[in-house]
Design a protein around this motif. Structure first.
Motif, mmCIF file in Angstrom:
data_model
loop_
_atom_site.group_PDB
_atom_site.id
_atom_site.type_symbol
_atom_site.label_atom_id
_atom_site.label_comp_id
_atom_site.label_asym_id
_atom_site.label_seq_id
_atom_site.Cartn_x
_atom_site.Cartn_y
_atom_site.Cartn_z
ATOM 1 N N ALA A 21 0.562 -1.552 0.344
ATOM 2 C CA ALA A 21 -0.169 -0.031 0.069
ATOM 3 C C ALA A 21 0.963 1.198 0.087
ATOM 4 O O ALA A 21 1.763 1.130 0.520
ATOM 5 N N THR A 43 -7.510 -3.537 -8.455
ATOM 6 C CA THR A 43 -7.897 -5.499 -8.357
ATOM 7 C C THR A 43 -7.964 -4.546 -6.722
ATOM 8 O O THR A 43 -8.960 -5.737 -6.180
ATOM 9 N N TYR A 47 -11.291 -6.307 -3.332
ATOM 10 C CA TYR A 47 -11.403 -6.543 -1.716
ATOM 11 C C TYR A 47 -11.683 -5.698 -0.984
ATOM 12 O O TYR A 47 -12.458 -5.700 0.411
ATOM 13 N N ARG A 48 -11.552 -4.336 -1.076
ATOM 14 C CA ARG A 48 -12.075 -3.365 -0.840
ATOM 15 C C ARG A 48 -13.729 -3.523 -0.765
ATOM 16 O O ARG A 48 -14.486 -2.886 0.335
ATOM 17 N N GLY A 90 -9.684 -0.064 4.090
ATOM 18 C CA GLY A 90 -8.305 -0.315 3.992
ATOM 19 C C GLY A 90 -8.361 -1.803 4.280
ATOM 20 O O GLY A 90 -7.260 -3.080 4.272
ATOM 21 N N ALA A 93 -9.953 -4.763 4.122
ATOM 22 C CA ALA A 93 -9.512 -5.683 2.970
ATOM 23 C C ALA A 93 -8.956 -6.194 2.930
ATOM 24 O O ALA A 93 -8.741 -7.606 2.725
ATOM 25 N N SER A 94 -7.721 -5.983 3.912
ATOM 26 C CA SER A 94 -6.653 -6.904 3.720
ATOM 27 C C SER A 94 -6.986 -8.272 4.735
ATOM 28 O O SER A 94 -6.410 -9.537 4.633
ATOM 29 N N SER A 97 -8.967 -10.058 2.140
ATOM 30 C CA SER A 97 -8.593 -11.145 1.366
ATOM 31 C C SER A 97 -7.744 -11.799 1.398
ATOM 32 O O SER A 97 -7.105 -12.979 0.508
ATOM 33 N N GLY A 124 -2.285 -4.626 -7.363
ATOM 34 C CA GLY A 124 -2.153 -4.956 -6.339
ATOM 35 C C GLY A 124 -1.515 -5.978 -5.711
ATOM 36 O O GLY A 124 -0.180 -5.908 -5.256
ATOM 37 N N ARG A 125 -1.581 -7.522 -4.875
ATOM 38 C CA ARG A 125 -0.020 -8.086 -4.569
ATOM 39 C C ARG A 125 -0.053 -9.256 -5.151
ATOM 40 O O ARG A 125 0.743 -9.262 -4.875
ATOM 41 N N ASP A 126 -0.734 -10.167 -5.923
ATOM 42 C CA ASP A 126 -1.004 -11.089 -6.582
ATOM 43 C C ASP A 126 -1.029 -11.728 -8.205
ATOM 44 O O ASP A 126 -1.543 -12.448 -8.702
ATOM 45 N N ARG A 175 -1.193 -4.169 7.688
ATOM 46 C CA ARG A 175 -1.560 -4.321 6.700
ATOM 47 C C ARG A 175 -0.111 -5.315 5.842
ATOM 48 O O ARG A 175 -0.613 -5.948 5.289
ATOM 49 N N ASP A 179 -0.562 -8.896 4.909
ATOM 50 C CA ASP A 179 -0.897 -9.075 2.693
ATOM 51 C C ASP A 179 0.744 -10.253 2.909
ATOM 52 O O ASP A 179 0.161 -11.268 1.767
ATOM 53 N N ARG A 182 0.155 -14.163 4.471
ATOM 54 C CA ARG A 182 -1.906 -14.988 4.633
ATOM 55 C C ARG A 182 -0.762 -16.059 3.565
ATOM 56 O O ARG A 182 0.874 -15.983 3.129
HETATM 57 O O1 DC Z 1 -4.478 -2.304 -3.090
HETATM 58 P P1 DC Z 1 -5.158 -1.774 -1.947
HETATM 59 O O2 DC Z 1 -4.137 -1.011 -0.337
HETATM 60 O O3 DC Z 1 -6.582 -1.270 -2.446
HETATM 61 O O4 DC Z 1 -5.346 -2.967 -0.972
HETATM 62 C C1 DC Z 1 -6.556 -3.324 0.415
HETATM 63 C C2 DC Z 1 -5.812 -5.086 0.304
HETATM 64 O O5 DC Z 1 -6.227 -5.680 -0.478
HETATM 65 C C3 DC Z 1 -4.809 -4.937 0.161
HETATM 66 O O6 DC Z 1 -4.023 -5.134 2.010
HETATM 67 C C4 DC Z 1 -4.405 -6.584 0.222
HETATM 68 C C5 DC Z 1 -5.637 -6.258 -0.200
HETATM 69 N N1 DC Z 1 -5.742 -7.219 -1.967
HETATM 70 C C6 DC Z 1 -5.408 -8.693 -2.080
HETATM 71 O O7 DC Z 1 -4.724 -9.159 -1.338
HETATM 72 N N2 DC Z 1 -5.073 -8.743 -3.488
HETATM 73 C C7 DC Z 1 -5.121 -7.504 -4.429
HETATM 74 N N3 DC Z 1 -4.809 -8.261 -5.604
HETATM 75 C C8 DC Z 1 -4.705 -6.587 -4.342
HETATM 76 C C9 DC Z 1 -5.057 -5.990 -2.473
#
Ligand code: DC
Length: 220
Positions: A21, A43, A47-48, A90, A93-94, A97, A124-126, A175, A179, A182
């Motif tokens: 983030a 993305t 999740y948000r 936020g 969402a974490s 997710s 995103g993250r993944d 967060r 993230d 997990r």
């Molecule tokens: O990018 P962001 O801060 O808006 O994302 C909010 C949460 O969503 C983040 O803490 C983890 C999850 N997330 C995720 O697990 N996989 C993604 N591709 C995008 C976000």
């Protein structure tokens, strides 16, 4: 723009941009999509939105059954809701997710989006590791915690959220940890991702650096 795609690649251009983030990945991804004429999907908003729907229904973000139901009935038209940008959403969402079935429920939407012609930038993250391992270019954007905390704090103040810098920093660190650790699709760079540290870069320099990487990778 003409893209020179390698033989094994699909006929759409997919660019994966991952990172923690407030690393600058959202602004970068949006600018790249605009410059290359590609679709763009944040993305994190998925999740948000699931987290928002859960909280609105009076549920907690770790409620597996309610989380899966919310993910399966998610309305993509609701992703532009400004309420999604709050720090509370936020954090929620974490948490939501990290539920494997929630991630599963959102996977098809993301993959279909990525394959829309002429292609897409997803952040995103993944994205580079799970959603689009076939992406033509993968970037992993980082910045040190202090720089990210300052950026996020400025954004939150502009939104009218009265959070201290200390609380913003602590929320980001919490967060990041959740993230990263997990069991499913943890945040991490793909092996073939290009790492870009934006701690000392302004938006334009980050964009130029990323654009050079994309040009080199695509022969464009
Ligand atoms: O990018 P962001 O801060 O808006 O994302 C909010 C949460 O969503 C983040 O803490 C983890 C999850 N997330 C995720 O697990 N996989 C993604 N591709 C995008 C976000």
């Amino acid at each position: 723009m003409i893209f020179a795609l390698k033989k094994h690649q699909t006929n759409v251009m997919i660019i994966a941009i991952d990172g923690p983030a407030a690393s600058g990945k959202g602004t970068l991804a949006r600018n790249i999509a605009r410059a290359l004429g590609l679709h763009y999907l944040d993305t994190g908003k998925l999740y948000r939105a699931v987290a928002r729907d859960l909280l609105q229904a009076g549920k907690t973000p770790d409620d597996v059954e309610a989380g899966v139901a919310a993910a399966m009935s998610l309305d993509p038209d609701s992703l532009s809701d400004p309420a999604l940008n709050s720090s509370l959403i936020g954090q929620a969402a974490s948490i939501v997710s990290a539920i494997p079935k929630v991630r599963d429920a959102l996977l098809r939407f993301q993959r279909d989006f990525a394959h829309k012609k002429p292609g897409a930038v997803l952040d995103g993250r993944d994205i580079g590791t799970v959603v689009c391992p076939e992406a033509h270019v993968k970037l992993f954007i980082t910045a040190d915690l202090e720089a990210r905390a300052r950026r996020r704090h400025t954004e939150l103040l502009a939104r009218g959220e009265a959070l201290t810098l200390d609380k913003t920093r602590a929320d980001l660190a919490e967060r990041d940890e959740r993230d990263k650790s997990r069991s499913i699709a943890p945040m991490r760079p793909a092996e073939d991702a290009y790492l870009l540290d934006t701690t000392d870069l302004d938006i334009e320099t980050a964009f130029q650096t990323a654009n050079d990487v994309i040009r080199r990778a695509t022969g464009g």
